[in-house]
Design an enzyme around this catalytic site. Sequence first.
Site, PDB file in Angstrom:
ATOM      1  N   VAL A 606      -4.689  -0.522   7.487  1.00 11.74           N
ATOM      2  CA  VAL A 606      -4.048  -1.135   6.312  1.00 11.74           C
ATOM      3  C   VAL A 606      -4.768  -2.442   6.003  1.00 11.74           C
ATOM      4  CG1 VAL A 606      -1.895  -2.032   5.362  1.00 11.74           C
ATOM      5  CG2 VAL A 606      -1.830  -0.153   7.015  1.00 11.74           C
ATOM      6  N   LEU A 610      -7.899  -7.362   7.065  1.00 11.60           N
ATOM      7  CA  LEU A 610      -6.780  -8.313   6.972  1.00 11.60           C
ATOM      8  C   LEU A 610      -5.821  -8.124   8.147  1.00 11.60           C
ATOM      9  CD1 LEU A 610      -5.770  -8.066   3.187  1.00 11.60           C
ATOM     10  CD2 LEU A 610      -7.114  -9.860   4.302  1.00 11.60           C
ATOM     11  N   GLY A 661     -18.863   3.308  -4.957  1.00 15.43           N
ATOM     12  CA  GLY A 661     -18.317   3.528  -3.608  1.00 15.43           C
ATOM     13  C   GLY A 661     -16.984   2.862  -3.356  1.00 15.43           C
ATOM     14  N   LYS A 679      -0.740   4.261   3.960  1.00 13.62           N
ATOM     15  CA  LYS A 679      -0.752   2.872   4.445  1.00 13.62           C
ATOM     16  C   LYS A 679       0.652   2.311   4.562  1.00 13.62           C
ATOM     17  CE  LYS A 679      -5.341   1.761   2.687  1.00 13.62           C
ATOM     18  NZ  LYS A 679      -6.075   1.264   1.527  1.00 13.62           N
TER      19      LYS A 679
END
Length: 812
Positions: A606, A610, A661, A679
């Site tokens: 996820v 981060l 991409g 997620k």
Amino acid sequence: MKVLKFGGTSVASHQSISAVIRNLLSQSSSGPVIAVVSALGGVTDLLQQAGEQAVNQDQSYKTTLAQIRERHLEVVHEFDLSKQDEKDITAILDLLDLIVLGLFAIGEFSVMSRDKVLSFGEWMSSIIISKALAKQSSNSQWADSRELIVTDEQFTCAGLLIDETKIRVREYFKKNQAAITIMPGFISRSRSGYITTLGRGGSDYTAAIVAASLEAEELQIWTDVSGMYTAHPKWVKQAFPIEELSYQEAMELSHFGAKVIYPPTVQPALQKQIPIRVKNTFAPEDQGTLISAKVNNDRGIIKGISHLPDIALITLEGNGMVGIPGFSKRLFETLSLNKINVVMITQASSEHSICVGIQREECERARQVIDGEFAYEISLEKINPILVEVDLCIVAVIGDNIKGHQGVSGKMFSALGQNNVNIRAIAQGASERNISAVIDSRDVKKAVNTLHNSFFEKQVNRLNLFIKGVGNVGGILLEQIRQQRDHLLNELLVDVRVCGISNSRTMVFSETGIDLDNWQEELASGETQEFDSWMNRIIEMNLRNSVFLDVTASEEVAMSYSNYLRKSIAVVACNKIACSSAYHNYRELKSLAREYHAPFLFETNVGAGLPVINTLKNLINSGDRIRSIQAVLSGSLNFIFNHLDATNSFHDIVLQAQQEGYTEPDPRIDLSGVDVMRKILILIRESGVPMELEDIGNESFLPNAVDQAGSVDEFFALLQKEDAFFTERFVDAQKKGCKLKYVAEFTDGKAKVGLKEIREGHPFYNLEGKDNIVLFYTDRYSEQPLIIKGAGAGSEVTASGLFGDVISLAKN
Ligand code: ADP
Ligand code: ASP
Ligand code: MG
């Protein structure tokens, strides 16, 4: 007077014998020395081989004899010994040939003949060395150990008759004095005149017997390593020589497999308090190990780690044993009468079973004699026929002061347990100098390395990585590791080694770490990769602190994690499939990770790099409760909707995102919202709420016709027709002062994903580029949410997220 012993490798060649002679000449300048020598390196094995070939009527015994002859004559020639010397040696070699021919003729190689044949090795080496020495020293002699060391007739491992030996040795050296005496090790004679030997490796013992008989000032064991090491140096790369040991510690180490000293050697030296120095013929300047009565604890409680291979465990078990005296006595008496050596004993206080460790080769005999002894009790089912388990070995940690320190066994067993080494039996002697564990033979290398690491190298944590998938993200991860390796080692004491790499075609492995400057070439010429062979190799390599990294998007790979975890191999994944698969599967992986002490980490599932999952974990672990999650979790959808305006075509933006991409090759995976569903599902599960993917609401923002497209091309074609639809949605939102964002929400136990109009002022409103944002509303963050925001997609940040997970595995 000093007694020096030179092992097989120290006298294997002209060159090494020359070093031995130099050593003797130099040491004899400060007092007489006696040098006990082994057979030329490898010769004892050749003698044994010749005997076995002869008795098996295998004509190649002649080749073996020729090889033995050549080895000795080569040294004779290299020392340029006289014709007479050569004749003397040849006469001994001829006698050997004759004896082996005799064995061939009568088909017999009894233990008695074996000792006779094996005795030739030391006999010949000592004669050659003494003749070579005589060329440089006029004050040297050869003493025949067969006339000095007296034993019983337990052939192949004779028992010393100490009193007679002592008298003979003393008398001999009283009458025959020289600056340097050369003696053969290992060989001896019984009272009735038969040649015996003191057991394989027994030259050390000869030297100790002579030293004790003469009360020598020092016993030196010259070998091919610089002392007694903290563990077998061939098995543990990080092992180092121990400066000082007590006699008892040295005895324990050698009994438990440190072959550098033959176990009975220490006792005679201990009795006479003669210091023993273990030194390296090939590096005489190295300090070596000093074994003496002095106990030095400066270097920690544990002095060394030993292992003893080829052990069998026999277990005598049965309800009829409890509380009834005499079973142990009969068991041990039976073993002793049949000369079966007991290496280790354990018995739980329930008295329901006794477990004894013996040499593997003796286990069938043990089975017969014990079952015979207890035949009556077995017939009454008071006890069971004995259980024999093989393919085992013993690992032991050794140190005089284990007794006074708590926590040593705790440390030993937790280190083994964390590395999935199964322990079959445990013993800690009452002297508490040694804690031993019986383990499977296949785990021994890992076990000694694990123990060495935790007792001697605790400062450095090694992580052995196996990376599957080295495309974009995997390739960048390897580069990041390459750049950071030294820093991690020097600053954090974490040694990251990449021991396996695989793409969909090939794979490479290296136990010592793949060269990261060169991995592309190595992988290109690697073995063909197959799903099972990759995994099996990792499991077979059985390295401690192994970590499997899944940098693929493959379902098959995701479904294999449990196999790694069950082997205590940590799993780090950026692949989201496992964590968003059926809930029971996610739960199972989590509980396997706990059970096998193998972390399962997936921070990059996820928001790429981060710290979303770690933050969530910290909230939960510290007792907070998640009330609601609001998030924009798709970098690609954010890119697309950030570019949409009244003039841009939605079709063109999606095409651009695909070409650059930012989306999956099939952009429908992003546009359908499945990726975002996965997620948010993972975050919900990590919050402690069981949920399945199907429980998440997903109202597609695509017009119906587009949603039904059969292929990517058809999808784009249909999308082109719908440009007006998207422009309209944009304009509608704009009129309300809103922006379009693809949002995932979890509130009151319910979750949904979908396109939403976001008002100005909302934290999502100004989200740019490929950024992600997550808002956690919790019991503690109830008014203002905890917000995590930043680039949530891209190879660099994903790779660094994986790297972060890896580093967090280093246990400090
Ligand atoms: P020699 O021929 O000199 O008697 P050995 O082969 O009997 O030599 O013993 C030396 C070997 O013992 C070393 O080469 C090493 O491989 C092995 N060894 C096993 N355990 C240890 C240990 N703890 N320390 C040093 N050497 C060890
Ligand atoms: N040569 C004998 C052996 O190889 C004895 C020794 O070297 O200690 O076992
Ligand atoms: Mg030896």
